[in-house]
Motif scaffolding. Structure first.
Motif, mmCIF file in Angstrom:
data_model
loop_
_atom_site.group_PDB
_atom_site.id
_atom_site.type_symbol
_atom_site.label_atom_id
_atom_site.label_comp_id
_atom_site.label_asym_id
_atom_site.label_seq_id
_atom_site.Cartn_x
_atom_site.Cartn_y
_atom_site.Cartn_z
ATOM 1 N N ASP A 1 0.833 -1.205 0.000
ATOM 2 C CA ASP A 1 0.000 0.000 0.000
ATOM 3 C C ASP A 1 0.866 1.252 0.000
ATOM 4 O OD1 ASP A 1 0.339 -0.971 2.834
ATOM 5 O OD2 ASP A 1 -0.354 1.064 3.169
ATOM 6 N N ALA B 1 1.212 4.312 -3.063
ATOM 7 C CA ALA B 1 1.334 5.778 -3.003
ATOM 8 C C ALA B 1 2.568 6.239 -3.759
ATOM 9 C CB ALA B 1 1.393 6.239 -1.557
ATOM 10 N N TRP C 1 -8.765 -0.589 4.885
ATOM 11 C CA TRP C 1 -8.488 0.627 4.143
ATOM 12 C C TRP C 1 -7.219 0.498 3.314
ATOM 13 C CZ3 TRP C 1 -11.516 4.368 2.778
ATOM 14 C CH2 TRP C 1 -10.949 5.472 2.131
ATOM 15 N N ARG C 2 -6.220 -0.216 3.874
ATOM 16 C CA ARG C 2 -4.982 -0.422 3.117
ATOM 17 C C ARG C 2 -5.248 -1.256 1.873
ATOM 18 N NH1 ARG C 2 0.044 0.304 5.915
ATOM 19 N NH2 ARG C 2 -0.388 1.446 7.796
ATOM 20 N N TYR D 1 -6.780 0.963 -0.536
ATOM 21 C CA TYR D 1 -5.789 1.851 -1.147
ATOM 22 C C TYR D 1 -5.009 1.131 -2.240
ATOM 23 C CZ TYR D 1 -2.696 5.745 -1.673
ATOM 24 O OH TYR D 1 -2.052 6.819 -2.204
ATOM 25 N N SER E 1 -5.046 2.267 -6.045
ATOM 26 C CA SER E 1 -3.872 2.685 -6.814
ATOM 27 C C SER E 1 -3.737 1.822 -8.067
ATOM 28 C CB SER E 1 -2.605 2.642 -5.962
ATOM 29 O OG SER E 1 -2.467 1.399 -5.357
ATOM 30 N N MET F 1 -6.754 9.717 -0.844
ATOM 31 C CA MET F 1 -6.998 8.399 -0.276
ATOM 32 C C MET F 1 -5.973 8.051 0.797
ATOM 33 S SD MET F 1 -9.711 7.167 -1.623
ATOM 34 C CE MET F 1 -9.767 5.383 -1.705
ATOM 35 N N TYR F 2 -4.844 8.735 0.799
ATOM 36 C CA TYR F 2 -3.799 8.407 1.774
ATOM 37 C C TYR F 2 -4.060 9.061 3.127
ATOM 38 C CZ TYR F 2 0.767 6.370 2.710
ATOM 39 O OH TYR F 2 1.777 5.571 3.182
#
Lengths: 342, 380
Positions: free
Chosen positions: A13, A17, A187-188, A191, A195, A253-254
């Motif tokens: 994750d 990013a 949530w990770r 993410y 991405s 989102m981060y």
């Protein structure tokens, strides 16, 4: 084995990013030939789009309820967000899901910011040296982060994860392992998927649309495309806007993973440059691969076993990889031969 | 060997006069106190050193703060282990930062352009993170390296010097305390020496070779010129200047912290050099002074002072002006700095020195015009 898998997932994750930021950075470098030190600031602005949206949506009315009393005897203040007054339960959902919904705000906002940046400042720097591009965008990054600080203050502003998505997914079960052997926060996971979708979207956009074809042609040979009567500058401006959007939504989102503060951009910038260099200047797949790779490496380096073997490795692994790559293979993992090789 | 051309000699004399009379001409600006003037001198040395690399060779290092930090740490260690005298401290700081620069430069200089910038940045960030974490026994981590009363100080003990009765020992120069104006004049003299050295380097064949590398490294290579040792020498020299500046920082205030190695600090020295004028002798010094001055003055202004300043305006306008301006001062002075930086790079890439030259040329032209043809009208 499970520890190994868990670290792999942890790295993914963060790697997502890195990959998103590096993708935008590479896109800008590949099309416009500009080294953009303000790209981290765009990521930070994206984060603060989420903060702004949440601030707006949680504007609330305060009414005093004389019936209920707080434990020390004074009437309770009832705070209801305005949206909840207007839309009832739907408003409550809006507040709860403020982070993902703020993407809708972030996309147009970042597009405008990106295009304004390119038209207003960066277009004057195409013909100047890389050093001057670095300097002007560095100055711009300072300006952006100070503006954000003057509005939001110097403290980090934590953003909540929507209540349905808190907690962790028991991933191990999906792969036939016993329960609770391999868990991963929802949530990770989101993410990571997010991405992947954005990266896929950008690649599809470049690969399968006419616009993308022109942009790719422009990356390969700008002059020829210009001679064919295509206004390549205008497309590249839009590409810059696109890169800003990618960085922005990556930031939005981060926010639940890392409370955004005004110098977040600078912290990510150094890392994402390292990612770009490791992947190879101007190579989009390289940037994505290197982003995930470095995220995973970083997560492995922060394991206690590794740390006890080589103390301090978790702090320097990224830079160490960058140094080794630059010295041994300067065009990076997937850079084309002859492009920025020394 | 120590001679200068007549022009350089005049420049040096002017420079020395300007530096030494700082307490007089800075007084009207409210900056004539030793603490600030020391900073002026120290950061000018830092910028002069950086300019030897960036100005002459065009290699943009984004990791120079590492050498500043190494110089600081070495100085404090010298105070702790050897002697409170600043002589050995400065000597060791220069040597250690030179060796450090040799190491980093040896690897970084294999690449040019943006790769070089990123390599230096990566090395500096590594030093910074390590200083914070693993190297805590040497750097004392977040607290920063401090002097203690019971440090060994072997050299001092050898000569039988005793720590003074109360408080921490102070750095000395041959037994003379270096606080206040003494400290400033010490830094000022070293700054003048540094300026002289940079003049010598600029005028030497070595400096010419570096300029040749800047304008076209490939051509230099093809003429049979091995550029590597020259580049490395320039890098090490500029690292030593940074180490010296770091040493002086620790001498005037005996502590050393890792935040001196942070990359924003490296960005600062780039900024100073650009603001003043890259590749010029005076530019970096002027840039360093201006930035340190603004940092000090702008960050001290607050809303009350602004209100007082604009009290002549009508109420509504006053509130407006003060609200807008207050974003640029105090905490927000970095915003001013960033804006200044962008404007300089966009409109005046040669920095203030170039701006001054342009102004002079324009003035000369204006003076010349009344005799000759005043204005040339193109034929319609």
């Amino acid at each position: 084995m499970n520890v190994f898998l868990a670290q792999l997932l942890n790295g993914l994750d963060k790697g997502g990013a890195y990959a998103l930021i590096a993708l935008g950075l590479t896109l800008v470098f590949g099309t416009l030939g500009v080294v953009n030190f303000a790209h981290g600031a765009l990521f930070m602005l994206g984060c603060f789009c989420a903060v702004t949206f949440r601030y707006l949506i949680t504007l609330e009315t305060v009414t005093i309820d004389p019936e209920k009393l707080s434990p020390w005897g004074s009437p309770v203040e009832v705070r209801t967000p305005l949206v909840q007054n207007w839309f009832g339960d739907f408003g409550a959902v809006l507040v709860d899901y403020s982070v993902p919904i703020s993407i809708l705000l972030a996309i147009p906002a970042m597009l405008i910011i990106g295009i304004a940046m390119e038209r207003g400042l960066i277009k004057h720097f195409y013909k100047r040296s890389h050093a001057e591009q670095i300097l002007v965008t560095f100055g711009l990054a300072i300006v952006l982060q100070e503006i954000v600080r003057s509005f939001f203050g110097a403290n980090p502003v934590p953003q909540p994860i929507p209540s349905d998505l808190r907690g962790a997914a028991d991933i191990g079960v999906w792969f036939g392992m016993a329960a609770h052997t391999l868990t991963y926060p929802w949530w990770r996971l989101i993410y990571l998927l997010f991405s992947a979708v954005v990266i896929g979207g950008v690649f599809a956009f470049l690969q399968f649309t006419t616009f993308g074809m022109v942009v790719r042609a422009g990356m390969a040979d700008r002059e020829t495309v210009g001679l064919m009567g295509i206004d390549i500058d205008r497309r590249f401006t839009i590409v810059f806007g696109l890169a800003a959007v990618v960085a922005g939504v990556a930031g939005v989102m981060y926010t639940p993973l890392l409370a955004p503060n005004y110098h977040l951009g600078m912290d990510f910038l150094v890392l994402s440059f390292v990612v770009v260099v490791v992947g190879g200047m101007g190579s989009l797949p390289g940037a994505v691969a290197a982003g995930f790779l470095l995220g995973i490496l970083q997560s492995f380096a922060s394991m206690t076993e590794v740390k006890s073997l080589i103390p301090g490795i978790d702090q320097v692994i990224i830079y160490l990889v960058a140094v080794v790559i630059l010295l041994v293979r300067p065009r990076g993992l997937m850079g084309r031969r002859g492009i920025m090789e020394n | 060997m120590f001679s200068l051309s007549r022009k350089d000699l005049a420049a040096l004399a002017v420079f020395a006069a300007v530096v030494l009379t700082m307490p007089i001409w800075l007084a009207p600006f409210g900056a004539a106190y030793p603490g600030l003037m020391q900073k002026f001198a120290i950061y000018a040395i830092f910028a002069i050193g950086f300019n030897i690399l960036f100005g002459l060779t065009g290699y943009l290092s984004f990791g120079h703060a590492a050498f500043l930090g190494v110089g600081s740490y070495t100085t404090v260690w010298s105070f702790k282990l050897l002697s409170m005298d600043i002589g050995p401290a400065m000597l060791f700081a220069i040597i250690v930062s030179g060796v450090f620069a040799l190491l980093i430069g040896y690897f970084s200089l294999r690449r040019t352009g943006i790769y070089f910038s990123i390599l230096t940045l990566a090395f500096a960030q590594m030093s910074y993170s390590l200083a914070y974490s693993v190297l805590t026994p040497i750097t004392n981590g977040e607290t920063g390296l401090l002097l203690a009363r019971d440090d060994p100080r072997h050299l001092d003990a050898l000569f039988g010097a005793q720590a003074t009765a109360a408080g921490l020992p102070q750095p000395t120069l041959f037994g003379m305390s270096v606080t206040g104006y003494t400290g400033f004049y010490l830094c000022a003299v070293i700054l003048i020496i540094a300026f002289y050295l940079s003049q010598k380097i600029f005028a030497s064949p070595f400096g010419m070779a570096l300029r040749g590398i800047k304008s076209n490294q490939t051509r230099m290579n093809y003429t049979g010129f091995n550029t590597r040792p020259y580049m490395l020498a320039a890098f090490v020299i500029s690292g030593m200047f940074a180490g010296l500046a770091g040493a002086l920082l620790s001498i005037t205030d005996p502590l050393a912290g890792a935040e001196r190695m942070k990359w924003t600090e490296s960005g600062n020295v780039v900024l100073m050099t650009i603001l003043g004028g890259v590749g010029t002798l005076f530019g970096p010094v002027i840039g360093a002074w201006l930035i340190k001055y603004f940092e000090n003055i702008f960050s001290a202004i607050n809303t009350n002072m602004l209100n007082g300043l604009f009290s002549f305006l009508p109420d509504g306008v006053q509130t407006f002006v003060v609200t807008v301006l207050s974003k640029f001062v105090g905490e927000g002075w970095h915003l001013t700095l960033g804006l200044m930086f962008v404007l300089i790079v966009v409109f005046l890439p040669g920095g203030l020195v170039e701006g001054f030259h342009r102004l002079m040329v324009r003035l000369k032209r204006q003076k010349a015009t009344p005799d000759g043809v005043t204005s040339v009208q193109p034929a319609e």
